[in-house]
Design a protein around this motif. Structure first.
Motif, short mmCIF file in Angstrom:
data_model
loop_
_atom_site.label_atom_id
_atom_site.label_comp_id
_atom_site.label_asym_id
_atom_site.label_seq_id
_atom_site.Cartn_x
_atom_site.Cartn_y
_atom_site.Cartn_z
N GLN A 385 -93.94 76.81 -46.22
CA GLN A 385 -94.86 77.60 -47.05
C GLN A 385 -95.62 76.68 -48.01
OE1 GLN A 385 -94.80 80.72 -46.19
NE2 GLN A 385 -92.90 80.59 -45.02
N VAL A 386 -95.02 75.53 -48.29
CA VAL A 386 -95.61 74.62 -49.28
C VAL A 386 -96.41 73.50 -48.62
CG1 VAL A 386 -95.03 72.96 -51.12
CG2 VAL A 386 -93.75 75.10 -50.92
N LEU A 387 -95.85 72.96 -47.53
CA LEU A 387 -96.48 71.79 -46.89
C LEU A 387 -97.74 72.22 -46.14
CD1 LEU A 387 -93.26 70.18 -45.42
CD2 LEU A 387 -94.45 69.54 -47.51
N SER A 388 -98.83 71.54 -46.44
CA SER A 388 -100.08 71.88 -45.75
C SER A 388 -101.09 70.75 -45.94
CB SER A 388 -100.64 73.19 -46.34
OG SER A 388 -101.80 73.56 -45.64
N ARG A 454 -100.85 72.13 -36.89
CA ARG A 454 -102.02 72.76 -37.49
C ARG A 454 -101.73 73.12 -38.94
NH1 ARG A 454 -103.41 77.50 -38.94
NH2 ARG A 454 -101.53 78.43 -38.08
N ARG A 455 -100.53 73.64 -39.14
CA ARG A 455 -100.21 74.13 -40.48
C ARG A 455 -99.98 72.99 -41.47
NH1 ARG A 455 -96.81 78.65 -42.71
NH2 ARG A 455 -97.03 79.65 -40.70
N ILE A 456 -99.08 72.06 -41.11
CA ILE A 456 -98.70 71.08 -42.14
C ILE A 456 -99.57 69.83 -42.14
CG2 ILE A 456 -96.29 71.84 -42.16
CD1 ILE A 456 -95.62 69.19 -40.78
N LEU A 457 -100.16 69.50 -41.02
CA LEU A 457 -100.92 68.25 -40.98
C LEU A 457 -102.42 68.49 -41.16
CD1 LEU A 457 -99.13 66.39 -38.03
CD2 LEU A 457 -98.70 66.18 -40.49
N PHE A 458 -102.92 69.46 -40.44
CA PHE A 458 -104.38 69.58 -40.40
C PHE A 458 -104.93 70.84 -41.09
CE2 PHE A 458 -102.94 67.32 -36.51
CZ PHE A 458 -103.33 66.07 -36.91
N PRO A 460 -105.58 73.39 -44.53
CA PRO A 460 -106.14 73.08 -45.84
C PRO A 460 -105.05 72.59 -46.79
CG PRO A 460 -105.96 75.45 -45.53
CD PRO A 460 -105.58 74.82 -44.23
N PRO A 461 -105.32 71.61 -47.62
CA PRO A 461 -104.30 71.12 -48.55
C PRO A 461 -103.86 72.20 -49.52
CG PRO A 461 -106.23 69.67 -48.50
CD PRO A 461 -106.60 70.90 -47.73
N ASN A 462 -102.60 72.16 -49.87
CA ASN A 462 -102.05 73.13 -50.82
C ASN A 462 -102.11 72.53 -52.22
OD1 ASN A 462 -100.59 74.90 -52.31
ND2 ASN A 462 -98.73 74.79 -51.07
#
Lengths: 534, 468
Positions: A385-388, A454-458, A460-462
């Motif tokens: 939920q945090v890593l993005s 897609r979620r954690i690497l590419f 939008p930054p959190n």
């Protein structure tokens, strides 16, 4: 004392010149097992006031592993690649009254496992350089774990196998308890419980085999060649499958894997996922596939079902993202399922795929759990939920995580591709349903990985996420070594050759090394299918 | 050489009597605390050396009441080794009386020696009672109430055993063990013999603190001083196991009269001991239950009524005697609950290693003494087709291993507590106790490496009992 006994008992040709033949020493296998123990004892008794010599402890562990890799390199290069029998054998009576002997040796698949264990060992030390608390105890236990794994690989006597197989559980459990994450207690007790169950099954299976073979010897040369009834073969095979399923791990005996891979310190996770877990498939290969063909034929659909369930379950579980390390844990179960599919298919090609998958799958599993753990550490969070959007800020780990994902899936140029290709080519003929199910599981795993990336690497930054940093030099080294080994085997499975010739350079090739042993193991499955007696 | 066969017994008894008399008559000055334990340990080691040197001579003495054979050699050597190490490793500041504390392990070892060399039922019983009496004395120094409980339960055990032995005597018409076995070869198993033997097995189980017959032994060991706990859990149980092995060998021609009970008792002990060890939190209690579980493995070997099984039991008994006798003494004062052990690995490394090895060996963890012994018993169980018992034993060992790992976590992974919070002091460091702890570690770790000659001797011991 035992080393001196072996040296005295084992015939060794006299060297012609000083130093010649030193690496064909009859102690080669013993060195791989006992040098880590000697180093662990040295670390344990070395004075270390207020942690002044913590760095020295790390250096001892590192150079011990480097030495082991050097010994392994020599053994690998001097290995007679097309000799199907065990090599570097050492045999000394141990418990003569019950027929147990200190019998070590290695054949092609064993050499593949030893190379895996050696590489994973040094990688585990590199991954543990950041350990700051109780450094002495940590590295002492890591070395003992490596010794136990090497011992289980080179054992040619079931007593020795049980000894080392069960010995690995205690140091790993203590490592998790002492240096693990917040749920370390649950992880350690689950590991002890499941591995204890597996050890129990191994002991029961071995004892059944021992009793059926006349109760005179635990030597594999005797036990695994004894003519025993198909019913006993099935009992033994079921026990061994339980033992293997707790280690590999296979569904439904995988309960320890999620917690251990998610909570153990990174160096320990790498060892467990990389080499300790592969012992399960190695046991099945050695005891069931090679020695109990009737039971193997009868139980092969069960093995295929376990493979399909494991891959399917792991892929589906990885789709449900909550915790990055848990996703890594689930994904690391997939190579084990593929290894099992190859064993279930019972064809020379699929067995070859399985043996290669022991190495490549071990490396891929270690890489995925290592990369996920390192990313979690560096991003200061493991919650999905945090890593993005981490790729721009963590380029090195991003690359390595992507390679790890590809390795799990078996993308071309990586060692796992070759292993999966051999496995599936062999399996689609003999176990088509299982092979389709595993392939479907891999598709789901690809979706899970794509979604994760897609979620954690590419993504939008959190903005609310904690600060992140890219991998340190040590972390880059250990992950890159894993990735490099996978690439090496994928690109040069038969070793690099002098251009335009068949002359190998320094590596005779993993595929060549394992070939002879596999032809021996697969010999019952090349002809007509034996039918078990009612 | 023949005259030296009785020398170890004579040395041990003489040393015990001198120690007791000296303590009673006030011969020892306060300084004696420094050298008396070393002297007693040295005498025991000399007795062990003489036993190993001269004990290989076979012979019978006192009209057949005392037999020197390979079985006796093995059991006596194990008892003497355990006594020597426990005297060296004990923390004498934690003991209530120096002279009694030194004498009782010697007398308990003497009891085991008498039982091991017994040629008839009387000597067998006398040896067991002597060892048990030494345990009661040690417990009574600190907890007279528990000693009384142990005495009463011991009396019950003794009477149950005597009833069984008396019926055995009545059936065979002789109390000589060899002659009795010869008579039973032509006998048949009867209910009339099976019922009293059930009582005898129960009596021995009570003496050996086998679960669920541990109701007196384990609480007594928890209340006693470390040395007293070691005697109750180790040497007294070893004496009972020696008696059980000899009785099982006598009954070998008609094993059905006892093997069913023993199978149940062994199964309950192995699983119950492991489960209880996992359930309790006190380190001393955990060690007591681990010992109860491992003595269950010794009993399991007797169920096989084969030479390999009895040899395995004897081999394991050697490992058990050393670990269970010395384990509580290695723990010393650090037995007051879990916090007492926290950080012991840092503060007392040699003792911590000894304690860890004792726990792991009693749990049957590889590659320590207990593992090799349990494996030998397991192989015998497989040969005789007792796979159910083997599976239960493995379950017990897994539970025990989990319990032992819990204690290791305390010893090595927790930070040392402040002395005030610890509640009880750590064992006092002396050169002798450190040396004893190192010797103990060596014995537990090397037992497996040297297991070929040791198991060979145990096998000869089983053969000496007339088993094929």
């Amino acid at each position: 004392m035992i080393l001196l006994t072996i040296a005295a008992a084992s015939p060794s040709p006299a060297p012609v010149v000083p130093g010649a033949g030193i690496f064909t020493s009859p102690l080669l296998m013993s060195l791989l097992v006992w040098v880590p123990v000697a180093s662990a004892i040295a670390i344990a008794i070395l004075p270390n006031p207020r942690g002044r010599y913590d760095v020295l402890m790390k250096q001892i562990a590192f150079f011990t592993n480097l030495g082991l890799v050097f010994i392994l390199f020599v053994a690998y290069n001097q290995f007679e690649a097309f000799l199907p029998t065990a090599q570097y054998e050492e045999k000394v009576p141990w418990l003569q009254a019950i027929g147990a002997s200190y019998h070590l040796g290695v054949d092609g698949p064993g050499m593949v496992m030893l190379i895996l264990s050696g590489l994973v060992g040094i990688i585990s030390v590199l991954a543990s350089l950041g350990v700051r608390e109780r450094v002495r105890s940590y590295f002492c236990l890591v070395l003992l774990t490596q010794s136990a794994i090497n011992g289980a690989i080179v054992a040619r006597d079931m007593f020795v196998l049980i000894l080392f197989w069960s010995a690995a559980a205690v140091p790993i459990a203590i490592l998790i308890l002492g240096w693990g994450g917040p749920r370390r207690h649950a992880a350690a007790w689950r590991l002890v419980g499941y591995w204890g169950l597996g050890t129990g099954a191994l002991v029961v299976g071995t004892m059944t085999l021992y009793a059926a073979a006349g109760g005179s010897s635990f030597d594999m040369d005797v036990l695994l060649k004894a003519a025993i009834s198909p019913r006993i073969q099935i009992v033994v095979a079921v026990a061994m499958i339980i033992a293997a399923a707790t280690r590999l791990p296979l569904f439904p005996l995988h309960g320890w894997a999620r917690d251990v891979y998610a909570e153990a310190p990174i160096g320990v996770t790498v060892v467990v996922a990389g080499s300790a877990a592969r012992l399960g498939a190695y046991l099945l290969l050695r005891v069931v596939i090679a020695a109990e063909p009737a039971a193997a034929h009868l139980l092969s659909p069960l093995l295929a079902a376990l493979a399909a369930l494991t891959v399917g379950y792991a892929a589906l579980a990885a789709l449900r993202p909550i915790d990055l390390r848990r996703v890594g844990a689930y994904l690391s179960m997939i190579p084990g399922g593929i290894t099992m599919l190859g064993l279930a298919a019972l064809s020379p090609l699929s067995i070859a795929g399985s043996v290669l998958s022991l190495f490549a799958g071990g490396m891929a599993a270690a890489l995925i759990v290592g990369a996920c753990a390192t990313l979690s550490d560096r991003a200061q969070s493991r919650s999905l939920q945090v890593l993005s959007g981490l790729a721009p800020r963590m380029p090195i780990i991003t690359w390595l995580l992507v390679i790890a994902g590809f390795a799990v899936l078996g993308v071309p140029l990586l060692g796992t591709f070759l292993a999966e290709m051999l496995t599936f080519f062999g399996a689609f003929k003999n176990q088509p349903i299982g092979a389709f199910a595993v392939a479907a599981g891999l598709v789901v795993a690809a979706v899970a990985l794509a979604s994760l990336f897609r979620r954690i690497l590419f993504g939008p930054p959190n903005p609310d996420a904690p600060g992140v940093s890219d991998a340190s030099l040590g972390e880059t080294w250990y992950l890159a070594l894993l990735a490099g080994a996978l690439l090496w085997v994928g690109v040069f499975p038969s070793g690099p050759k002098l251009p335009g010739t068949d002359t190998p350079l320094f590596d005779q090739g993993l595929v060549n090394v394992m070939a002879a042993g596999i032809s021996d193991i697969a010999s019952p499955y090349t002809g007509a299918t034996p039918t078990p007696a009612p | 050489m023949r005259n030296l066969v009785l020398a170890p017994e004579a040395l041990v008894v003489a040393a015990a009597v001198v120690l007791l008399l000296g303590g009673r008559l006030g011969w020892y000055r306060p300084r004696a605390r420094r050298y008396l334990p070393a002297a007693a340990a040295l005498v025991t080691l000399v007795a062990l050396g003489v036993e190993l040197w001269a004990g290989a001579t076979l012979g019978t003495y006192f009209g057949g009441g005392f037999v020197q054979d390979r079985f006796a050699l093995f059991a006596k050597a194990a008892a003497l080794l355990a006594a020597a190490i426990v005297l060296a490793v004990a923390d004498w500041t934690a003991e209530d009386s120096l002279s009694i504390g030194l004498a009782m392990p010697l007398l308990a070892a003497f009891g085991v020696m008498v039982a091991a060399s017994a040629g008839d039922l009387v000597a067998l019983w006398a040896g067991l009672e002597l060892a048990a009496a030494a345990g009661v004395v040690m417990v009574s120094l600190r907890r007279p109430d528990l000693a009384l409980r142990l005495l009463v339960s011991g009396g019950v055990a003794s009477s149950l055993l005597l009833i069984g032995l008396a019926f055995l005597y009545a059936t065979a018409g002789t109390s000589d063990l060899t002659a009795m076995r010869d008579v039973l070869f032509s006998g048949a198993p009867t209910i009339a013999l099976a019922i009293p033997l059930f009582l005898a097995v129960s009596g021995l189980a009570l003496r050996a603190t086998l679960a669920p017959f541990h109701l007196a032994g384990v609480p007594a060991s928890l209340g006693a001083s470390p040395l007293g706990a070691g005697l109750v859990l180790g040497l007294v149980a070893a004496a009972a196991a020696v008696v059980a092995i000899k009785v099982a060998a006598v009954l070998n021609p008609i094993p059905t009269v006892f093997s069913s009970y023993l199978e149940v008792i062994a199964a309950v002990a192995m699983v119950g001991g492991g489960a209880a060890a996992l359930a309790v939190r006190s380190p001393r209690a955990r060690m007591a239950y681990l010992a109860a579980g491992q003595i269950g493995w010794v009993a399991a070997g007797l169920v096989t009524h084969y030479r390999a099984g009895l040899a395995g039991s004897l081999f394991l008994l050697g490992a058990f005697a050393v670990a269970a006798t010395c384990g509580p003494a290695v723990m010393g004062r650090a037995d007051g609950g879990e916090p007492a052990l926290a950080g012991m690995g840092v503060l007392r490394p040699a003792r911590a290693a000894g304690l860890a090895l004792a726990m792991l060996s009693l749990a049957g963890a590889p590659p320590l003494a207990g593992f090799f012994g349990e494996f030998a018993v397991g192989a015998a169980l497989a040969q005789s087709g007792h796979f159910g018992l083997l599976a239960l034993g493995i379950l017990g060992s897994v539970l025990s291993l989990a319990a032992a790992v819990g204690t290791l976590r305390l010893i090595y992974l927790q930070s040392p507590l402040e002395e005030a919070r610890r509640g009880s002091a750590l064992p006092v460091l002396t050169r002798l106790s450190t040396l004893g702890a190192v010797a103990f570690c060596f014995v537990i770790a090397a037992y497996g490496l040297l297991s070929n000659p040791i198991l060979g001797l145990a096998d000869q011991g089983a053969e000496a009992l007339g088993l094929r």
